[in-house]
Design a protein around this motif. Sequence first.
Motif, PDB file in Angstrom:
ATOM      1  N   VAL A  39       0.832  -1.194   0.000  1.00  0.00           N
ATOM      2  CA  VAL A  39       0.000   0.000   0.000  1.00  0.00           C
ATOM      3  C   VAL A  39       0.869   1.247   0.000  1.00  0.00           C
ATOM      4  CG1 VAL A  39      -1.680   1.323   1.332  1.00  0.00           C
ATOM      5  CG2 VAL A  39      -1.851  -1.158   1.228  1.00  0.00           C
ATOM      6  N   ALA A  40       0.684   2.121  -1.009  1.00  0.00           N
ATOM      7  CA  ALA A  40       1.412   3.386  -0.991  1.00  0.00           C
ATOM      8  C   ALA A  40       0.736   4.361  -0.053  1.00  0.00           C
ATOM      9  CB  ALA A  40       1.491   3.970  -2.393  1.00  0.00           C
ATOM     10  N   PHE A  41      -0.575   4.318  -0.022  1.00  0.00           N
ATOM     11  CA  PHE A  41      -1.308   5.234   0.842  1.00  0.00           C
ATOM     12  C   PHE A  41      -2.633   4.601   1.219  1.00  0.00           C
ATOM     13  CE2 PHE A  41      -3.199   8.790   2.704  1.00  0.00           C
ATOM     14  CZ  PHE A  41      -4.497   8.885   2.227  1.00  0.00           C
ATOM     15  N   ALA A  42      -3.046   4.815   2.459  1.00  0.00           N
ATOM     16  CA  ALA A  42      -4.375   4.405   2.896  1.00  0.00           C
ATOM     17  C   ALA A  42      -4.813   5.365   3.985  1.00  0.00           C
ATOM     18  CB  ALA A  42      -4.346   2.970   3.428  1.00  0.00           C
ATOM     19  N   ALA A  43      -6.003   5.884   3.836  1.00  0.00           N
ATOM     20  CA  ALA A  43      -6.496   6.865   4.812  1.00  0.00           C
ATOM     21  C   ALA A  43      -6.639   6.260   6.200  1.00  0.00           C
ATOM     22  CB  ALA A  43      -7.830   7.433   4.340  1.00  0.00           C
ATOM     23  N   SER A  44      -6.651   4.913   6.286  1.00  0.00           N
ATOM     24  CA  SER A  44      -6.815   4.274   7.588  1.00  0.00           C
ATOM     25  C   SER A  44      -5.503   4.163   8.349  1.00  0.00           C
ATOM     26  CB  SER A  44      -7.407   2.874   7.398  1.00  0.00           C
ATOM     27  OG  SER A  44      -6.551   2.082   6.590  1.00  0.00           O
ATOM     28  N   ILE A  45      -4.407   4.468   7.708  1.00  0.00           N
ATOM     29  CA  ILE A  45      -3.101   4.390   8.367  1.00  0.00           C
ATOM     30  C   ILE A  45      -2.587   5.806   8.552  1.00  0.00           C
ATOM     31  CG2 ILE A  45      -0.758   3.504   8.253  1.00  0.00           C
ATOM     32  CD1 ILE A  45      -1.764   1.317   6.404  1.00  0.00           C
ATOM     33  N   PRO A  46      -2.427   6.254   9.785  1.00  0.00           N
ATOM     34  CA  PRO A  46      -2.075   7.660  10.012  1.00  0.00           C
ATOM     35  C   PRO A  46      -0.672   8.013   9.530  1.00  0.00           C
ATOM     36  CG  PRO A  46      -2.024   6.429  12.071  1.00  0.00           C
ATOM     37  CD  PRO A  46      -2.578   5.508  11.045  1.00  0.00           C
ATOM     38  N   THR A  47      -0.546   9.260   9.120  1.00  0.00           N
ATOM     39  CA  THR A  47       0.756   9.809   8.768  1.00  0.00           C
ATOM     40  C   THR A  47       1.078  10.934   9.741  1.00  0.00           C
ATOM     41  OG1 THR A  47      -0.159  11.444   7.244  1.00  0.00           O
ATOM     42  CG2 THR A  47       0.364   9.274   6.333  1.00  0.00           C
ATOM     43  N   ASP A  48       2.221  11.550   9.549  1.00  0.00           N
ATOM     44  CA  ASP A  48       2.685  12.524  10.526  1.00  0.00           C
ATOM     45  C   ASP A  48       1.894  13.823  10.518  1.00  0.00           C
ATOM     46  OD1 ASP A  48       5.673  11.092   9.717  1.00  0.00           O
ATOM     47  OD2 ASP A  48       5.117  11.318  11.833  1.00  0.00           O
ATOM     48  N   MET A  49       1.254  14.161   9.445  1.00  0.00           N
ATOM     49  CA  MET A  49       0.475  15.408   9.308  1.00  0.00           C
ATOM     50  C   MET A  49       1.334  16.642   9.524  1.00  0.00           C
ATOM     51  SD  MET A  49      -3.306  14.907  10.812  1.00  0.00           S
ATOM     52  CE  MET A  49      -4.355  13.537  10.339  1.00  0.00           C
ATOM     53  N   ILE A  50       1.873  17.137   8.433  1.00  0.00           N
ATOM     54  CA  ILE A  50       2.704  18.330   8.496  1.00  0.00           C
ATOM     55  C   ILE A  50       1.835  19.551   8.768  1.00  0.00           C
ATOM     56  CG2 ILE A  50       4.186  19.849   7.143  1.00  0.00           C
ATOM     57  CD1 ILE A  50       5.219  17.315   5.740  1.00  0.00           C
ATOM     58  N   LEU A  51       2.220  20.327   9.762  1.00  0.00           N
ATOM     59  CA  LEU A  51       1.438  21.494  10.184  1.00  0.00           C
ATOM     60  C   LEU A  51       2.011  22.801   9.655  1.00  0.00           C
ATOM     61  CD1 LEU A  51       0.775  20.481  13.907  1.00  0.00           C
ATOM     62  CD2 LEU A  51      -0.685  20.107  11.911  1.00  0.00           C
ATOM     63  N   GLY A  52       3.194  22.765   9.114  1.00  0.00           N
ATOM     64  CA  GLY A  52       3.776  23.987   8.578  1.00  0.00           C
ATOM     65  C   GLY A  52       5.272  23.835   8.401  1.00  0.00           C
ATOM     66  N   THR A  53       5.856  24.725   7.607  1.00  0.00           N
ATOM     67  CA  THR A  53       7.305  24.783   7.477  1.00  0.00           C
ATOM     68  C   THR A  53       7.743  26.217   7.729  1.00  0.00           C
ATOM     69  OG1 THR A  53       7.214  25.205   5.086  1.00  0.00           O
ATOM     70  CG2 THR A  53       7.395  22.908   5.792  1.00  0.00           C
ATOM     71  N   PHE A  54       8.928  26.371   8.278  1.00  0.00           N
ATOM     72  CA  PHE A  54       9.451  27.682   8.630  1.00  0.00           C
ATOM     73  C   PHE A  54      10.900  27.760   8.173  1.00  0.00           C
ATOM     74  CE2 PHE A  54       5.885  29.068  11.140  1.00  0.00           C
ATOM     75  CZ  PHE A  54       5.277  27.871  11.481  1.00  0.00           C
ATOM     76  N   THR A  55      11.243  28.852   7.522  1.00  0.00           N
ATOM     77  CA  THR A  55      12.617  29.056   7.072  1.00  0.00           C
ATOM     78  C   THR A  55      13.074  30.429   7.502  1.00  0.00           C
ATOM     79  OG1 THR A  55      11.926  29.947   4.940  1.00  0.00           O
ATOM     80  CG2 THR A  55      12.268  27.567   5.057  1.00  0.00           C
ATOM     81  N   GLY A  56      14.366  30.594   7.630  1.00  0.00           N
ATOM     82  CA  GLY A  56      14.908  31.880   8.036  1.00  0.00           C
ATOM     83  C   GLY A  56      16.395  31.778   8.237  1.00  0.00           C
ATOM     84  N   SER A  57      16.945  32.769   8.928  1.00  0.00           N
ATOM     85  CA  SER A  57      18.378  32.760   9.189  1.00  0.00           C
ATOM     86  C   SER A  57      18.669  33.534  10.462  1.00  0.00           C
ATOM     87  CB  SER A  57      19.145  33.366   8.015  1.00  0.00           C
ATOM     88  OG  SER A  57      18.828  34.731   7.870  1.00  0.00           O
TER      89      SER A  57
END
Lengths: 127, 255
Positions: free
Chosen positions: B10-28
């Motif tokens: 299975v490449a993807f199944a809605a019944s198997i949870p993933t990490d759920m990315i909430l955002g990305t932040f970049t800077g210096s």
Amino acid sequence: MTLKIGNLQFAGSLGGLANYDSVSFNFTVTSHTLAVGEVHEWRSNWVLDNTDAISTIQISYAELETVYRYCSGALVLNLGTYEIETLTYYKDDLLHIDTFTVNESGGSVTVPEFIVNVRAFLYNAPF
Amino acid sequence: MSVRDHVKDVAFAASIPTDMILGTFTGSLNVAAPGTVATAKVTGSVSVPTAIPEKTLFQGIFSIDGGVTWTDFNSNLVNNTYLPNVALQTQMMYGTSLAGRLVLYADNWNIYTGSGFVAAAYTFQYKVVLFRIKGQGDVISQPVGQRLNFSARYNYQKIYIDSKFDFNFAIGTTTAVLAHNLGYVPKIRSYVDNFSFAAGSGGDSTALYDFGYWLSLYNIFQLYIDETNVYYYIDNSLGGSNLTGTLYTRVYFDS
């Protein structure tokens, strides 16, 4: 939009960390003797381009143990009379592994041969 | 029959949870050169607002060469310029998660050449991805850099165990075990929150850290995995009090 994350198994607006690439390699640290205060270094590297990717790395010291160790930058393993310190870093599209054996005793120490097994996994992040 | 019995197909199944990315932040952030006395270090920091009212899990990468090469947080770029002297502590970034913000730190050490020390200022560029923690509440997901945050084409890491446990380790050595019984060594991520050890180590005992940060600094902590379990070894023999905190560990299917 506010999402009630705790109630969600899946959300189409929230991706996961996509498996991208991986490598598995090893190198041998041959048996050697450390004088008091002496440190030996062993280096290896492997092609792994981590552009826009995050990684997880696991290290195993075969012949000394059978487990894999979670590694985030560095591992320090104390084995009584000596320590094994392993550093991991990416540079020039290579994953670099530097392993050091450090004498922690008051006399000379013979370190048995062991194999550094490396498993590295890359994941795409939507940077 | 469950999809979880055939995860490798299975490449993807809605019944198997993933990490759920909430955002990305970049800077210096710019960090000044340390002095040229023995083992001098300057630490810079930046507080990054996330608009997420709780702590989250995170991973980051950093660059000190203008974005040409990137290194994971908690890694130092070993400097072999002045052999036989090898500099193991050079430049490193690490981070903490707090309610509503990330606090990112950048260490800048000088380097021993064999006859003295050299030092330089650096601009640390960073990229951090936030993903949900077990028990995450209501959030407003933040922007990500790429246009598509999800695609069914991608083989996202599939979560098998999402563990959270509060610990109180007495003085002495402790090995705590999280059973997974997958029959192979799985990929994992591990974080520690409200870690009492941080207070005495110059850290923040109210923050959430990648557990690997502490593993990289101290030989009294170990985290290892076999085909059956995840093991946490803590040597609190020299501690004056119990070690407390909360461990979050995510165990992933291998496919």
